[in-house]
Design a protein around this motif. Sequence first.
Motif, PDB file in Angstrom:
ATOM      1  N   ARG A  75      17.643  -8.080 -31.275  1.00 12.25           N
ATOM      2  CA  ARG A  75      17.304  -9.844 -30.344  1.00 12.25           C
ATOM      3  C   ARG A  75      16.324  -9.996 -30.507  1.00 12.25           C
ATOM      4  NH1 ARG A  75      20.179  -8.338 -24.584  1.00 12.25           N
ATOM      5  NH2 ARG A  75      22.004  -9.441 -25.486  1.00 12.25           N
TER       6      ARG A  75
ATOM      7  N   GLU B 118      29.314 -12.312 -23.283  1.00 11.43           N
ATOM      8  CA  GLU B 118      29.653 -14.003 -24.392  1.00 11.43           C
ATOM      9  C   GLU B 118      29.821 -14.824 -23.243  1.00 11.43           C
ATOM     10  OE1 GLU B 118      27.946 -12.675 -27.680  1.00 11.43           O
ATOM     11  OE2 GLU B 118      26.401 -11.564 -27.086  1.00 11.43           O
TER      12      GLU B 118
ATOM     13  N   THR C 217      30.374  -2.336 -27.170  1.00  4.92           N
ATOM     14  CA  THR C 217      28.823  -2.817 -28.337  1.00  4.92           C
ATOM     15  C   THR C 217      28.054  -1.715 -28.031  1.00  4.92           C
ATOM     16  OG1 THR C 217      29.658  -5.190 -27.004  1.00  4.92           O
ATOM     17  CG2 THR C 217      27.285  -3.912 -26.814  1.00  4.92           C
TER      18      THR C 217
ATOM     19  N   ASN D 171      28.631  -8.560 -26.985  1.00  4.18           N
ATOM     20  CA  ASN D 171      27.635  -8.517 -27.237  1.00  4.18           C
ATOM     21  C   ASN D 171      28.055  -8.574 -28.438  1.00  4.18           C
ATOM     22  OD1 ASN D 171      25.002  -7.546 -28.424  1.00  4.18           O
ATOM     23  ND2 ASN D 171      24.192  -7.944 -26.572  1.00  4.18           N
TER      24      ASN D 171
END
Length: 348
Positions: free
Chosen positions: A346, A12, A65, A32
């Motif tokens: 998500r 990101e 992550t 992430n």
Amino acid sequence: KAARLAAFDNHEQIWLGQDDERGLTAIVAIHNTALGPALGGTRVWPHATFDAALTDALRLSRGMTFKSAIARMPFGGGKAVIKADSKTEKTPAMLEAYAEMLAALNGQYYTGEDVGLTLDDANFLRERTPNVSGTTVGGSGNPSPVTALGTFLGVKAALKHARGSDAVSGLRIAVQGLGSVGWSLCEQLHSEGASLIVADIDAARVAKAREAFGAEVVETETIVAAEADLFAPCALGGVLSADTIPHLKARIVAGAANNQLARHEDAAHLMRRGVLYAPDYVINAGGLINVAAELAPEGYDRAEVMRHVALIPETLMDIFQRAEAEQRPTNDIAQAIAEERIAQARAA
Ligand code: NAD
């Protein structure tokens, strides 16, 4: 460059902190944040090139992550690399500059100890910016003993799966790296009767291990090929590669180092050779569980941390069993579990 490109995985954010006057070159990689703010230690290491430092930060943050997702922590993956020799170039001025960088990131990234960044350094940073855990400044201290405990329990889970018994007594266990985690792991293995084979680039540490544990000392280049029942990498990454795997004698690899596989495909290579591999970010999650607990809204609860760390062997057993049933590398199974949890977060 190719390695760096291969390590890039839709990160990101990547931040560069450069302060020539105070000797800082720092990379903060945020991989992430679907599960929460990025959390991961800061490594101080004299990488030969900037590209090598960046590749390290990219790979380590990605591992965080997955580590967080597998351990069910409400954090995302991040990691920092300061390109410097921790023995000669890590000065208060440099850490001061790094603290300013962390403060500027404003809570997007939480950090703490890693190779080359000590508890004292973490305390120094914490006095200047709040986004540091694993400190004794209102925190729980160095997470390494908790990482070592989780790794020890993970070693036992791997033994249980591969040999039907989790006893370490009488087994030959090769430990690469006698730092905070490796040393503590050796203490636990030794106290339960394992014979240790050790290697470290630091001669004083191996001498101490010979004395404290009666350990057999081998060269850092040959520890991978040691005649051992289990190999526990507890130094730096990339130790399992196309070059080293053919020489591995141990039938089990279970240790604390991050990024043990040089490439993802190396897990399949291990499987083909009949080696049981405990995915690094699953077995070494104890430290993350400990530092994340410090950041919990309800405050740090040691008993809760210990309960959580005790789940590491169960998680590993589940991965081992699924890998066997599906004839897939353990690393693929672990990554699939992590990716599913991230996708669910998500979607939610
Ligand atoms: P550390 O810096 O205390 O120890 C690392 C040790 O490895 C040192 O003794 C160093 O001399 C040795 N070493 C370096 N290169 C070597 C080589 N080529 N051969 C043999 N020895 C070598 O670090 P640590 O905190 O013990 O962490 C060890 C590993 O575990 C790292 O990969 C780290 O990222 C990982 N890890 C640590 C934690 C934690 O809580 N400390 C948590 C998760 C993962």
